[in-house]
Design a protein around this motif. Structure first.
Motif, PDB file in Angstrom:
ATOM      1  N   SER A 121       0.782  -1.241   0.000  1.00 42.56           N
ATOM      2  CA  SER A 121       0.000   0.000   0.000  1.00 42.56           C
ATOM      3  C   SER A 121       0.816   1.294   0.000  1.00 42.56           C
ATOM      4  O   SER A 121       0.321   2.335   0.410  1.00 42.56           O
ATOM      5  N   THR A 122       2.052   1.225  -0.456  1.00 42.75           N
ATOM      6  CA  THR A 122       2.855   2.440  -0.571  1.00 42.75           C
ATOM      7  C   THR A 122       2.490   3.147  -1.870  1.00 42.75           C
ATOM      8  O   THR A 122       2.528   2.536  -2.937  1.00 42.75           O
ATOM      9  N   GLU A 123       2.138   4.420  -1.765  1.00 40.01           N
ATOM     10  CA  GLU A 123       1.827   5.225  -2.949  1.00 40.01           C
ATOM     11  C   GLU A 123       3.136   5.740  -3.535  1.00 40.01           C
ATOM     12  O   GLU A 123       3.924   6.381  -2.830  1.00 40.01           O
ATOM     13  N   ILE A 124       3.340   5.436  -4.809  1.00 40.10           N
ATOM     14  CA  ILE A 124       4.631   5.677  -5.453  1.00 40.10           C
ATOM     15  C   ILE A 124       4.428   6.352  -6.802  1.00 40.10           C
ATOM     16  O   ILE A 124       3.540   5.983  -7.561  1.00 40.10           O
ATOM     17  N   THR A 125       5.282   7.327  -7.083  1.00 40.53           N
ATOM     18  CA  THR A 125       5.398   7.831  -8.444  1.00 40.53           C
ATOM     19  C   THR A 125       6.532   7.041  -9.062  1.00 40.53           C
ATOM     20  O   THR A 125       7.657   7.053  -8.558  1.00 40.53           O
ATOM     21  N   LYS A 126       6.228   6.327 -10.128  1.00 38.01           N
ATOM     22  CA  LYS A 126       7.220   5.483 -10.804  1.00 38.01           C
ATOM     23  C   LYS A 126       7.577   6.157 -12.129  1.00 38.01           C
ATOM     24  O   LYS A 126       6.706   6.391 -12.961  1.00 38.01           O
ATOM     25  N   ILE A 127       8.860   6.464 -12.287  1.00 35.52           N
ATOM     26  CA  ILE A 127       9.349   7.088 -13.514  1.00 35.52           C
ATOM     27  C   ILE A 127      10.410   6.161 -14.098  1.00 35.52           C
ATOM     28  O   ILE A 127      11.398   5.844 -13.427  1.00 35.52           O
ATOM     29  N   SER A 128      10.193   5.711 -15.315  1.00 39.83           N
ATOM     30  CA  SER A 128      11.192   4.860 -15.959  1.00 39.83           C
ATOM     31  C   SER A 128      11.563   5.458 -17.309  1.00 39.83           C
ATOM     32  O   SER A 128      10.734   6.098 -17.963  1.00 39.83           O
ATOM     33  N   TYR A 129      12.819   5.261 -17.684  1.00 42.08           N
ATOM     34  CA  TYR A 129      13.293   5.790 -18.954  1.00 42.08           C
ATOM     35  C   TYR A 129      14.582   5.077 -19.362  1.00 42.08           C
ATOM     36  O   TYR A 129      15.254   4.453 -18.534  1.00 42.08           O
ATOM     37  N   SER A 130      14.893   5.178 -20.635  1.00 40.57           N
ATOM     38  CA  SER A 130      16.178   4.716 -21.161  1.00 40.57           C
ATOM     39  C   SER A 130      17.126   5.893 -21.084  1.00 40.57           C
ATOM     40  O   SER A 130      16.728   7.038 -21.311  1.00 40.57           O
ATOM     41  N   ALA A 131      18.374   5.620 -20.744  1.00 42.54           N
ATOM     42  CA  ALA A 131      19.348   6.698 -20.621  1.00 42.54           C
ATOM     43  C   ALA A 131      20.655   6.286 -21.271  1.00 42.54           C
ATOM     44  O   ALA A 131      20.963   5.092 -21.389  1.00 42.54           O
ATOM     45  N   ASN A 132      21.410   7.285 -21.685  1.00 41.81           N
ATOM     46  CA  ASN A 132      22.734   7.065 -22.234  1.00 41.81           C
ATOM     47  C   ASN A 132      23.639   8.134 -21.646  1.00 41.81           C
ATOM     48  O   ASN A 132      23.352   9.321 -21.757  1.00 41.81           O
ATOM     49  N   ALA A 133      24.708   7.677 -20.990  1.00 39.76           N
ATOM     50  CA  ALA A 133      25.672   8.605 -20.389  1.00 39.76           C
ATOM     51  C   ALA A 133      27.071   8.159 -20.768  1.00 39.76           C
ATOM     52  O   ALA A 133      27.458   7.010 -20.508  1.00 39.76           O
ATOM     53  N   ASN A 134      27.794   9.030 -21.409  1.00 38.89           N
ATOM     54  CA  ASN A 134      29.168   8.727 -21.812  1.00 38.89           C
ATOM     55  C   ASN A 134      29.259   7.436 -22.619  1.00 38.89           C
ATOM     56  O   ASN A 134      30.172   6.631 -22.429  1.00 38.89           O
ATOM     57  N   GLY A 135      28.288   7.210 -23.489  1.00 42.58           N
ATOM     58  CA  GLY A 135      28.294   6.028 -24.342  1.00 42.58           C
ATOM     59  C   GLY A 135      27.788   4.761 -23.678  1.00 42.58           C
ATOM     60  O   GLY A 135      27.778   3.701 -24.294  1.00 42.58           O
ATOM     61  N   VAL A 136      27.381   4.838 -22.427  1.00 43.97           N
ATOM     62  CA  VAL A 136      26.859   3.669 -21.710  1.00 43.97           C
ATOM     63  C   VAL A 136      25.341   3.750 -21.697  1.00 43.97           C
ATOM     64  O   VAL A 136      24.762   4.711 -21.199  1.00 43.97           O
ATOM     65  N   SER A 137      24.696   2.712 -22.246  1.00 45.22           N
ATOM     66  CA  SER A 137      23.234   2.648 -22.257  1.00 45.22           C
ATOM     67  C   SER A 137      22.752   1.969 -20.986  1.00 45.22           C
ATOM     68  O   SER A 137      23.369   1.005 -20.512  1.00 45.22           O
ATOM     69  N   MET A 138      21.658   2.473 -20.444  1.00 44.73           N
ATOM     70  CA  MET A 138      21.090   1.907 -19.223  1.00 44.73           C
ATOM     71  C   MET A 138      19.604   2.206 -19.168  1.00 44.73           C
ATOM     72  O   MET A 138      19.107   3.025 -19.930  1.00 44.73           O
ATOM     73  N   LYS A 139      18.960   1.537 -18.262  1.00 41.72           N
ATOM     74  CA  LYS A 139      17.566   1.844 -17.961  1.00 41.72           C
ATOM     75  C   LYS A 139      17.526   2.273 -16.509  1.00 41.72           C
ATOM     76  O   LYS A 139      18.178   1.664 -15.657  1.00 41.72           O
ATOM     77  N   GLN A 140      16.787   3.339 -16.233  1.00 43.55           N
ATOM     78  CA  GLN A 140      16.632   3.785 -14.859  1.00 43.55           C
ATOM     79  C   GLN A 140      15.154   3.809 -14.498  1.00 43.55           C
ATOM     80  O   GLN A 140      14.317   4.228 -15.306  1.00 43.55           O
ATOM     81  N   THR A 141      14.869   3.344 -13.282  1.00 40.52           N
ATOM     82  CA  THR A 141      13.520   3.389 -12.744  1.00 40.52           C
ATOM     83  C   THR A 141      13.592   4.100 -11.410  1.00 40.52           C
ATOM     84  O   THR A 141      14.324   3.679 -10.511  1.00 40.52           O
ATOM     85  N   MET A 142      12.858   5.185 -11.317  1.00 45.16           N
ATOM     86  CA  MET A 142      12.805   5.970 -10.079  1.00 45.16           C
ATOM     87  C   MET A 142      11.493   5.664  -9.361  1.00 45.16           C
ATOM     88  O   MET A 142      10.427   5.714  -9.967  1.00 45.16           O
ATOM     89  N   PHE A 143      11.602   5.346  -8.079  1.00 39.92           N
ATOM     90  CA  PHE A 143      10.432   5.156  -7.229  1.00 39.92           C
ATOM     91  C   PHE A 143      10.446   6.303  -6.225  1.00 39.92           C
ATOM     92  O   PHE A 143      11.383   6.416  -5.425  1.00 39.92           O
ATOM     93  N   ILE A 144       9.427   7.143  -6.261  1.00 37.87           N
ATOM     94  CA  ILE A 144       9.397   8.326  -5.408  1.00 37.87           C
ATOM     95  C   ILE A 144       8.199   8.226  -4.477  1.00 37.87           C
ATOM     96  O   ILE A 144       7.069   8.011  -4.925  1.00 37.87           O
ATOM     97  N   CYS A 145       8.476   8.352  -3.179  1.00 33.71           N
ATOM     98  CA  CYS A 145       7.396   8.290  -2.199  1.00 33.71           C
ATOM     99  C   CYS A 145       7.653   9.305  -1.097  1.00 33.71           C
ATOM    100  O   CYS A 145       8.791   9.679  -0.822  1.00 33.71           O
ATOM    101  N   ALA A 146       6.580   9.759  -0.495  1.00 34.67           N
ATOM    102  CA  ALA A 146       6.657  10.711   0.606  1.00 34.67           C
ATOM    103  C   ALA A 146       6.752   9.957   1.921  1.00 34.67           C
ATOM    104  O   ALA A 146       6.059   8.961   2.133  1.00 34.67           O
ATOM    105  N   ALA A 147       7.657  10.430   2.787  1.00 31.27           N
ATOM    106  CA  ALA A 147       7.781   9.882   4.136  1.00 31.27           C
ATOM    107  C   ALA A 147       8.059  11.061   5.066  1.00 31.27           C
ATOM    108  O   ALA A 147       9.125  11.670   5.001  1.00 31.27           O
ATOM    109  N   GLY A 148       7.072  11.393   5.869  1.00 31.23           N
ATOM    110  CA  GLY A 148       7.225  12.538   6.751  1.00 31.23           C
ATOM    111  C   GLY A 148       7.370  13.819   5.952  1.00 31.23           C
ATOM    112  O   GLY A 148       6.578  14.093   5.051  1.00 31.23           O
TER     113      GLY A 148
END
Length: 176
Positions: A121-148
């Motif tokens: 039951s944790t309310e989460i903003t989930k942001i996912s994207y493909s990224a490329n940094a300095n020629g390195v490809s990756m996928k990043q998934t951000m889970f953002i939640c409020a605590a206090g």
């Protein structure tokens, strides 16, 4: 007759108390079950599962890395609470956060922003994207939640795809 009615009502009330307590207990969020092969990261505000062989480098930014120290990792950061993420869309991500990533040399594409709730039951903003940094490809998934009074941002970076890692972090993310 009045005495019998009063006794009946008192007994009925007494018997209904345990039932209402059970209902109230069942509405509380349940603590996550940590999968086999994982440990719980716990900073007092949030918890989530990470692979048991990984190393936690604690600091103002927490880095949880595999044994080699390179490749897939989990980063934990926080900022002052705001409701910015709870209403975020891909469009607002592209206008607010993407320019900062671009400025740091990270090219972002295929952004998906979702407002979700996990099994605990944790309310989460989930942001996912493909990224490329300095020629390195990756996928990043951000889970953002409020605590206090903080927004926690847990970012799972995959240089090698690991859907189970992303799923386990998501399903066990719990606000205390």
């Amino acid at each position: 007759m009045k005495k019998i009615t009063c006794i009946f009502l008192v007994l009925l009330f007494a018997l209904s108390l345990p039932l209402t307590s059970c209902v109230a207990l069942n509405t509380e969020p349940k603590a996550p079950v940590i999968p086999k092969g994982y440990l719980a990261y716990d900073n007092g505000d949030i918890t989530f599962a990470y692979p048991e062989k990984w190393i936690v480098n604690d600091g103002s930014v927490v880095m949880i890395v595999n044994e080699s120290g390179v490749g897939n990792n989990i980063t934990v950061t926080y900022e002052q609470y705001s409701d910015m993420y709870s209403t975020m869309t891909a469009e607002t991500f592209n206008s607010t956060l993407k320019p900062m990533l671009d400025a740091s040399g990270i090219t972002v594409s295929n952004t998906v922003v979702e407002q979700v709730k996990n099994e605990v039951s944790t309310e989460i903003t989930k942001i996912s994207y493909s990224a490329n940094a300095n020629g390195v490809s990756m996928k990043q998934t951000m889970f953002i939640c409020a605590a206090g009074n903080r927004n926690y941002i847990i970012t799972v970076t995959e240089t090698t795809g690991d859907a189970q890692l992303v799923k386990n972090v998501f399903e066990t993310l719990y606000v205390k």
